[in-house]
Design an enzyme around this catalytic site. Structure first.
Site, PDB file in Angstrom:
ATOM      1  N   HIS A   1      19.605  11.347  43.583  1.00 31.18           N
ATOM      2  CA  HIS A   1      20.038  11.701  44.940  1.00 31.18           C
ATOM      3  C   HIS A   1      20.808  10.551  45.571  1.00 31.18           C
ATOM      4  O   HIS A   1      20.219   9.503  45.890  1.00 31.18           O
ATOM      5  CB  HIS A   1      18.806  12.083  45.775  1.00 31.18           C
ATOM      6  CG  HIS A   1      19.146  12.551  47.141  1.00 31.18           C
ATOM      7  ND1 HIS A   1      18.338  12.331  48.235  1.00 31.18           N
ATOM      8  CD2 HIS A   1      20.229  13.235  47.607  1.00 31.18           C
ATOM      9  CE1 HIS A   1      18.910  12.854  49.303  1.00 31.18           C
ATOM     10  NE2 HIS A   1      20.055  13.405  48.953  1.00 31.18           N
TER      11      HIS A   1
ATOM     12  N   SER B   1      19.027  17.414  47.858  1.00 29.82           N
ATOM     13  CA  SER B   1      18.459  16.570  48.911  1.00 29.82           C
ATOM     14  C   SER B   1      16.984  16.843  49.115  1.00 29.82           C
ATOM     15  O   SER B   1      16.297  16.062  49.765  1.00 29.82           O
ATOM     16  CB  SER B   1      19.165  16.853  50.234  1.00 29.82           C
ATOM     17  OG  SER B   1      20.521  16.554  50.119  1.00 29.82           O
TER      18      SER B   1
ATOM     19  N   ASN C   1      14.616  11.827  52.936  1.00 36.51           N
ATOM     20  CA  ASN C   1      14.700  13.000  53.810  1.00 36.51           C
ATOM     21  C   ASN C   1      13.357  13.409  54.396  1.00 36.51           C
ATOM     22  O   ASN C   1      13.313  14.045  55.456  1.00 36.51           O
ATOM     23  CB  ASN C   1      15.373  14.169  53.090  1.00 36.51           C
ATOM     24  CG  ASN C   1      16.879  14.006  53.101  1.00 36.51           C
ATOM     25  OD1 ASN C   1      17.426  13.352  53.983  1.00 36.51           O
ATOM     26  ND2 ASN C   1      17.560  14.572  52.123  1.00 36.51           N
TER      27      ASN C   1
ATOM     28  N   GLU D   1      18.064   7.842  45.015  1.00 37.28           N
ATOM     29  CA  GLU D   1      16.673   8.189  44.722  1.00 37.28           C
ATOM     30  C   GLU D   1      16.626   8.774  43.315  1.00 37.28           C
ATOM     31  O   GLU D   1      17.393   9.686  42.987  1.00 37.28           O
ATOM     32  CB  GLU D   1      16.142   9.222  45.724  1.00 37.28           C
ATOM     33  CG  GLU D   1      15.898   8.655  47.105  1.00 37.28           C
ATOM     34  CD  GLU D   1      15.396   9.705  48.097  1.00 37.28           C
ATOM     35  OE1 GLU D   1      14.441   9.412  48.845  1.00 37.28           O
ATOM     36  OE2 GLU D   1      15.966  10.827  48.142  1.00 37.28           O
TER      37      GLU D   1
HETATM   38  N1  CAA Z   1      35.322   2.676  49.992  1.00 36.03           N
HETATM   39  C1  CAA Z   1      34.770   1.458  49.988  1.00 36.03           C
HETATM   40  N2  CAA Z   1      34.203   0.864  51.071  1.00 36.03           N
HETATM   41  C2  CAA Z   1      34.233   1.533  52.228  1.00 36.03           C
HETATM   42  C3  CAA Z   1      34.818   2.823  52.312  1.00 36.03           C
HETATM   43  C4  CAA Z   1      35.368   3.383  51.135  1.00 36.03           C
HETATM   44  N3  CAA Z   1      35.907   4.590  51.122  1.00 36.03           N
HETATM   45  N4  CAA Z   1      34.678   3.260  53.584  1.00 36.03           N
HETATM   46  C5  CAA Z   1      34.046   2.297  54.262  1.00 36.03           C
HETATM   47  N5  CAA Z   1      33.773   1.261  53.457  1.00 36.03           N
HETATM   48  C6  CAA Z   1      33.067   0.035  53.791  1.00 36.03           C
HETATM   49  C7  CAA Z   1      33.807  -0.793  54.787  1.00 36.03           C
HETATM   50  O1  CAA Z   1      34.700  -1.640  54.140  1.00 36.03           O
HETATM   51  C8  CAA Z   1      32.686  -1.539  55.465  1.00 36.03           C
HETATM   52  O2  CAA Z   1      32.268  -2.604  54.623  1.00 36.03           O
HETATM   53  P1  CAA Z   1      31.829  -4.034  55.234  1.00 36.03           P
HETATM   54  O3  CAA Z   1      30.653  -3.756  56.121  1.00 36.03           O
HETATM   55  O4  CAA Z   1      31.512  -4.853  54.026  1.00 36.03           O
HETATM   56  O5  CAA Z   1      33.024  -4.486  55.987  1.00 36.03           O
HETATM   57  C9  CAA Z   1      31.550  -0.514  55.505  1.00 36.03           C
HETATM   58  O6  CAA Z   1      31.842   0.409  54.442  1.00 36.03           O
HETATM   59  C10 CAA Z   1      31.453   0.241  56.816  1.00 36.03           C
HETATM   60  O7  CAA Z   1      32.724   0.739  57.100  1.00 36.03           O
HETATM   61  P2  CAA Z   1      33.294   0.798  58.607  1.00 36.03           P
HETATM   62  O8  CAA Z   1      32.561  -0.185  59.470  1.00 36.03           O
HETATM   63  O9  CAA Z   1      34.760   0.746  58.574  1.00 36.03           O
HETATM   64  O10 CAA Z   1      32.844   2.177  59.121  1.00 36.03           O
HETATM   65  P3  CAA Z   1      33.246   3.605  58.606  1.00 36.03           P
HETATM   66  O11 CAA Z   1      33.466   4.407  59.803  1.00 36.03           O
HETATM   67  O12 CAA Z   1      34.299   3.621  57.577  1.00 36.03           O
HETATM   68  O13 CAA Z   1      31.911   4.096  57.905  1.00 36.03           O
HETATM   69  C11 CAA Z   1      29.546   4.454  57.857  1.00 36.03           C
HETATM   70  C12 CAA Z   1      30.744   4.084  58.648  1.00 36.03           C
HETATM   71  C13 CAA Z   1      29.541   3.764  56.498  1.00 36.03           C
HETATM   72  C14 CAA Z   1      29.482   5.953  57.648  1.00 36.03           C
HETATM   73  C15 CAA Z   1      28.395   3.912  58.724  1.00 36.03           C
HETATM   74  O14 CAA Z   1      28.534   4.371  60.008  1.00 36.03           O
HETATM   75  C16 CAA Z   1      27.029   4.310  58.224  1.00 36.03           C
HETATM   76  O15 CAA Z   1      26.476   3.673  57.315  1.00 36.03           O
HETATM   77  N6  CAA Z   1      26.436   5.368  58.841  1.00 36.03           N
HETATM   78  C17 CAA Z   1      25.160   5.894  58.466  1.00 36.03           C
HETATM   79  C18 CAA Z   1      25.331   6.771  57.276  1.00 36.03           C
HETATM   80  C19 CAA Z   1      24.014   7.277  56.776  1.00 36.03           C
HETATM   81  O16 CAA Z   1      22.957   7.072  57.336  1.00 36.03           O
HETATM   82  N7  CAA Z   1      24.084   7.986  55.633  1.00 36.03           N
HETATM   83  C20 CAA Z   1      22.949   8.617  55.048  1.00 36.03           C
HETATM   84  C21 CAA Z   1      23.016  10.081  55.384  1.00 36.03           C
HETATM   85  S1  CAA Z   1      21.623  10.934  54.726  1.00 36.03           S
HETATM   86  C22 CAA Z   1      22.150  11.456  53.229  1.00 36.03           C
HETATM   87  O17 CAA Z   1      23.240  11.309  52.799  1.00 36.03           O
HETATM   88  C23 CAA Z   1      21.124  12.125  52.414  1.00 36.03           C
HETATM   89  C24 CAA Z   1      20.864  13.521  52.633  1.00 36.03           C
HETATM   90  O18 CAA Z   1      20.367  14.148  51.715  1.00 36.03           O
HETATM   91  C25 CAA Z   1      21.069  14.178  53.917  1.00 36.03           C
END
Ligand code: CAA
Length: 285
Positions: free
Chosen positions: A141, A120, A192, A153
């Protein structure tokens, strides 16, 4: 080259998500972690996520079964020998990652194979230098949850062969269906570098009593249309991961915005890792 045989080292939160993405793209995937418990946990995470994908109508039951059948789980890094692309997704510890790259260098036989890190924030060049083929090493990433977030990334070090980055751009776009961006080998890359100071600011607001965690999160959800607020997102990223990203960025930049808040550090000491451990700022996991 057409990439069909891929490997993932590390079956944690990110490694299992990346392995799922690769398996869903129809590739032959070997996933390695250090012991049977870690491997079983990774397999369980992938199975649960594929099941969730089926229940959300994102893939068929047949596609789920095909993805599961294309995954091989192992504790032996030697199983990476015939891979054309290996993505390292171990925990954010530079020495562990360097050791993995040195091992991959000794086992992976194809001189054209690409060795990638999902780090990350750590400098890609340090992992490249642990191998005898630094021009074949780059950062790939992914974002959490990897099966859902479109971004990857692509990070070239100062010695990455530009053709390797081009191959990964094509691969992530055409084979994985992702939306890659290019980033320089600098602390935090693009996302990040922006996200970590934001999450740390939110944790400091909480620490200093500005507002409750619920209100901080509701503020960013309802005021800025973020899918989740920064305190909840910290839990989702993993508090240990977030802490180690901050430590690594602060070590390189000295920027106080990258210094992990004391509250985060204490929670990690307490074993509160966020969603993956069932308890972080929130405990409803
Ligand atoms: N497989 C396929 N699709 C999926 C899935 C899975 N396992 N889980 C969820 N989905 C899909 C859902 O079908 C839905 O699709 P549509 O919008 O087309 O209907 C979408 O993903 C969102 O799902 P939900 O509304 O049911 O919500 P959820 O609780 O399952 O997931 C979340 C929510 C996707 C996490 C959402 O809240 C989100 O995007 N949050 C922000 C996450 C974020 O910012 N991530 C980056 C973190 S930083 C990082 O990773 C980098 C680092 O180095 C720190």
């Amino acid at each position: 080259m057409t990439i069909t045989r891929v490997g993932v080292v590390g079956a944690g939160l990110m490694g299992s998500g990346i392995a799922e993405v690769l398996a869903r793209a129809g590739l032959d995937v070997v996933v390695r972690d250090i012991n049977d418990e870690a491997v079983a946990a990774g397999r369980g995470r992938i199975t649960a996520s594929l099941d969730k994908g089926v229940s959300r109508g994102k893939l068929t039951a047949e596609a789920r079964d095909a993805a599961l059948a294309s995954l091989t789980f192992t504790t032996e890094i030697a199983r990476m020998a015939d891979r054309q692309l290996v993505i390292e997704a171990a925990s954010e510890n530079e020495d562990i990652k360097k050791a993995i790259f040195a091992e991959l260098d000794s086992y992976v036989t194809d001189p054209d194979a690409i060795l990638a890190s999902n780090t990350s924030s750590m400098p890609i060049i340090r992992f490249a230098q642990a191998t005898s083929r630094p021009d074949r090493v780059l950062g790939l990433h992914f974002f959490n949850p990897a099966p859902v977030q479109p971004l990857v990334e692509i990070i070239s070090s100062v010695v990455t062969d530009p053709a390797v980055a081009d191959t990964m751009e094509q691969f992530t776009t055409q084979v994985l269906g992702k939306s890659p961006i290019r980033a320089d080998d600098r602390p935090g890359f693009v996302v990040n570098a922006l996200l970590v100071p934001y999450l740390f600011s939110a944790i400091r607001m909480l620490e200093n009593g500005y507002a409750s965690k619920e209100d901080i999160d509701a503020g960013m959800r309802n005021g800025c249309a973020h899918p989740m607020g920064p305190i909840r997102l910290s839990d989702v990223v993993g508090l240990d991961t977030l802490y180690f990203i901050g430590v690594s960025m602060f070590e390189e930049t000295g920027d106080p915005a990258h210094k992990p808040p004391l509250l985060l550090s204490r929670m990690v000491d307490a074993g509160m890792m966020g969603k993956k451990s069932g308890r972080g700022f929130y405990d409803d996991y």
